[in-house]
Design a protein around this motif. Structure first.
Motif, PDB file in Angstrom:
ATOM      1  N   TRP A   1       0.840  -1.187   0.000  1.00 26.58           N
ATOM      2  CA  TRP A   1       0.000   0.000   0.000  1.00 26.58           C
ATOM      3  C   TRP A   1       0.881   1.245   0.000  1.00 26.58           C
ATOM      4  O   TRP A   1       1.884   1.312   0.699  1.00 26.58           O
ATOM      5  CB  TRP A   1      -0.907   0.025   1.227  1.00 26.58           C
ATOM      6  CG  TRP A   1      -1.951  -1.035   1.211  1.00 26.58           C
ATOM      7  CD1 TRP A   1      -1.921  -2.225   1.870  1.00 26.58           C
ATOM      8  CD2 TRP A   1      -3.197  -1.005   0.508  1.00 26.58           C
ATOM      9  NE1 TRP A   1      -3.057  -2.935   1.617  1.00 26.58           N
ATOM     10  CE2 TRP A   1      -3.869  -2.206   0.789  1.00 26.58           C
ATOM     11  CE3 TRP A   1      -3.809  -0.079  -0.317  1.00 26.58           C
ATOM     12  CZ2 TRP A   1      -5.125  -2.504   0.271  1.00 26.58           C
ATOM     13  CZ3 TRP A   1      -5.057  -0.375  -0.838  1.00 26.58           C
ATOM     14  CH2 TRP A   1      -5.696  -1.567  -0.551  1.00 26.58           C
TER      15      TRP A   1
ATOM     16  N   THR B   1       0.636   5.507   0.360  1.00 29.13           N
ATOM     17  CA  THR B   1      -0.200   6.643   0.723  1.00 29.13           C
ATOM     18  C   THR B   1      -0.154   7.677  -0.397  1.00 29.13           C
ATOM     19  O   THR B   1       0.904   8.139  -0.782  1.00 29.13           O
ATOM     20  CB  THR B   1       0.280   7.273   2.042  1.00 29.13           C
ATOM     21  OG1 THR B   1       0.201   6.286   3.070  1.00 29.13           O
ATOM     22  CG2 THR B   1      -0.558   8.480   2.412  1.00 29.13           C
TER      23      THR B   1
ATOM     24  N   ARG C   1      -7.973   2.172   0.103  1.00 32.99           N
ATOM     25  CA  ARG C   1      -8.355   2.035   1.502  1.00 32.99           C
ATOM     26  C   ARG C   1      -7.969   3.313   2.230  1.00 32.99           C
ATOM     27  O   ARG C   1      -7.191   4.124   1.733  1.00 32.99           O
ATOM     28  CB  ARG C   1      -7.694   0.823   2.152  1.00 32.99           C
ATOM     29  CG  ARG C   1      -6.230   1.018   2.486  1.00 32.99           C
ATOM     30  CD  ARG C   1      -5.671  -0.165   3.245  1.00 32.99           C
ATOM     31  NE  ARG C   1      -4.292   0.099   3.658  1.00 32.99           N
ATOM     32  CZ  ARG C   1      -3.577  -0.726   4.372  1.00 32.99           C
ATOM     33  NH1 ARG C   1      -4.090  -1.888   4.746  1.00 32.99           N
ATOM     34  NH2 ARG C   1      -2.335  -0.422   4.713  1.00 32.99           N
TER      35      ARG C   1
ATOM     36  N   VAL D   1      -6.639   4.738   6.109  1.00 31.03           N
ATOM     37  CA  VAL D   1      -6.018   4.341   7.372  1.00 31.03           C
ATOM     38  C   VAL D   1      -6.036   5.544   8.305  1.00 31.03           C
ATOM     39  O   VAL D   1      -5.703   6.663   7.900  1.00 31.03           O
ATOM     40  CB  VAL D   1      -4.561   3.869   7.138  1.00 31.03           C
ATOM     41  CG1 VAL D   1      -3.886   3.521   8.454  1.00 31.03           C
ATOM     42  CG2 VAL D   1      -4.517   2.694   6.185  1.00 31.03           C
TER      43      VAL D   1
ATOM     44  N   GLN E   1      -2.727   3.635  13.386  1.00 30.53           N
ATOM     45  CA  GLN E   1      -2.429   2.976  12.110  1.00 30.53           C
ATOM     46  C   GLN E   1      -3.097   1.611  11.941  1.00 30.53           C
ATOM     47  O   GLN E   1      -3.286   1.156  10.836  1.00 30.53           O
ATOM     48  CB  GLN E   1      -0.919   2.832  11.942  1.00 30.53           C
ATOM     49  CG  GLN E   1      -0.176   4.148  11.878  1.00 30.53           C
ATOM     50  CD  GLN E   1      -0.290   4.834  10.538  1.00 30.53           C
ATOM     51  OE1 GLN E   1      -0.175   4.190   9.511  1.00 30.53           O
ATOM     52  NE2 GLN E   1      -0.508   6.122  10.551  1.00 30.53           N
TER      53      GLN E   1
ATOM     54  N   THR F   1      -8.172   0.448   9.871  1.00 30.73           N
ATOM     55  CA  THR F   1      -8.284   0.628   8.424  1.00 30.73           C
ATOM     56  C   THR F   1      -9.743   0.567   7.990  1.00 30.73           C
ATOM     57  O   THR F   1     -10.567  -0.088   8.627  1.00 30.73           O
ATOM     58  CB  THR F   1      -7.479  -0.446   7.664  1.00 30.73           C
ATOM     59  OG1 THR F   1      -8.009  -1.739   7.984  1.00 30.73           O
ATOM     60  CG2 THR F   1      -6.010  -0.382   8.012  1.00 30.73           C
TER      61      THR F   1
ATOM     62  N   ASN G   1     -12.089  -0.173   4.548  1.00 27.63           N
ATOM     63  CA  ASN G   1     -12.187  -0.680   3.190  1.00 27.63           C
ATOM     64  C   ASN G   1     -13.225   0.164   2.438  1.00 27.63           C
ATOM     65  O   ASN G   1     -14.403   0.163   2.796  1.00 27.63           O
ATOM     66  CB  ASN G   1     -12.602  -2.159   3.223  1.00 27.63           C
ATOM     67  CG  ASN G   1     -12.588  -2.785   1.865  1.00 27.63           C
ATOM     68  OD1 ASN G   1     -11.887  -2.331   0.977  1.00 27.63           O
ATOM     69  ND2 ASN G   1     -13.370  -3.831   1.705  1.00 27.63           N
TER      70      ASN G   1
ATOM     71  N   GLN H   1     -15.215  -0.818   8.385  1.00 25.46           N
ATOM     72  CA  GLN H   1     -14.076  -1.121   9.247  1.00 25.46           C
ATOM     73  C   GLN H   1     -14.299  -2.524   9.788  1.00 25.46           C
ATOM     74  O   GLN H   1     -15.405  -2.887  10.177  1.00 25.46           O
ATOM     75  CB  GLN H   1     -13.996  -0.134  10.398  1.00 25.46           C
ATOM     76  CG  GLN H   1     -12.864  -0.426  11.348  1.00 25.46           C
ATOM     77  CD  GLN H   1     -12.900   0.457  12.588  1.00 25.46           C
ATOM     78  OE1 GLN H   1     -13.800   1.258  12.772  1.00 25.46           O
ATOM     79  NE2 GLN H   1     -11.927   0.299  13.442  1.00 25.46           N
TER      80      GLN H   1
ATOM     81  N   THR I   1      -8.586  -5.684   3.875  1.00 28.47           N
ATOM     82  CA  THR I   1      -8.499  -4.776   2.726  1.00 28.47           C
ATOM     83  C   THR I   1      -7.509  -5.285   1.726  1.00 28.47           C
ATOM     84  O   THR I   1      -6.600  -6.001   2.005  1.00 28.47           O
ATOM     85  CB  THR I   1      -8.084  -3.369   3.176  1.00 28.47           C
ATOM     86  OG1 THR I   1      -6.880  -3.446   3.910  1.00 28.47           O
ATOM     87  CG2 THR I   1      -9.160  -2.710   3.988  1.00 28.47           C
TER      88      THR I   1
END
Length: 118
Positions: free
Chosen positions: A34, A36, A82, A84, A89, A92, A94, A114, A118
């Motif tokens: 993933w 950001t 997704r 976060v 952290q 998460t 979805n 949640q 994900t």
């Protein structure tokens, strides 16, 4: 009826992430880690009523509406992304859908859950 939206309700900070597409060395593309893409202040609105919502909550899934100011980055969000929590952290969300609720392109309501992978 007055509009209840405003910057004062944007109390949460979320990181919006998308999976990287990486080459596996054989010329094939596959999903990577993933990444950001942007961070934004949001309003998290938990959904409380209705039979599907209650059934989801019984299975450990909490549906939310993530309200965010509209911008080019936010309009690019799709169900492949997704979110976060920037402060926690491990929390998460979805993303399942993103819509412009009033067609004025000022706010986006992003449906998310949640408690699911994900």
């Amino acid at each position: 009826m007055s509009d209840k939206r405003g910057a004062g309700k944007l109390r949460e900070k979320l990181l919006f992430q998308r999976r990287l597409i990486v080459d596996d060395g054989m010329g094939n593309e596959q999903s990577g880690d993933w990444e950001t893409k942007f961070a934004a202040a949001v309003e998290l609105i938990p959904l409380k009523g209705g039979e599907p919502v209650l059934a989801a909550r019984l299975s450990g899934v909490q549906p939310y509406i993530i309200r965010i100011r509209s911008c080019a980055a936010a309009r690019a969000v799709t169900p492949a992304w997704r979110a976060v929590d920037a402060r926690q952290q491990g929390r998460t969300f979805n993303i399942t859908a993103a819509v412009d609720p009033d067609n004025k392109n000022a706010w986006l309501d992003i449906m998310a859950t949640q408690g699911v992978a994900t």
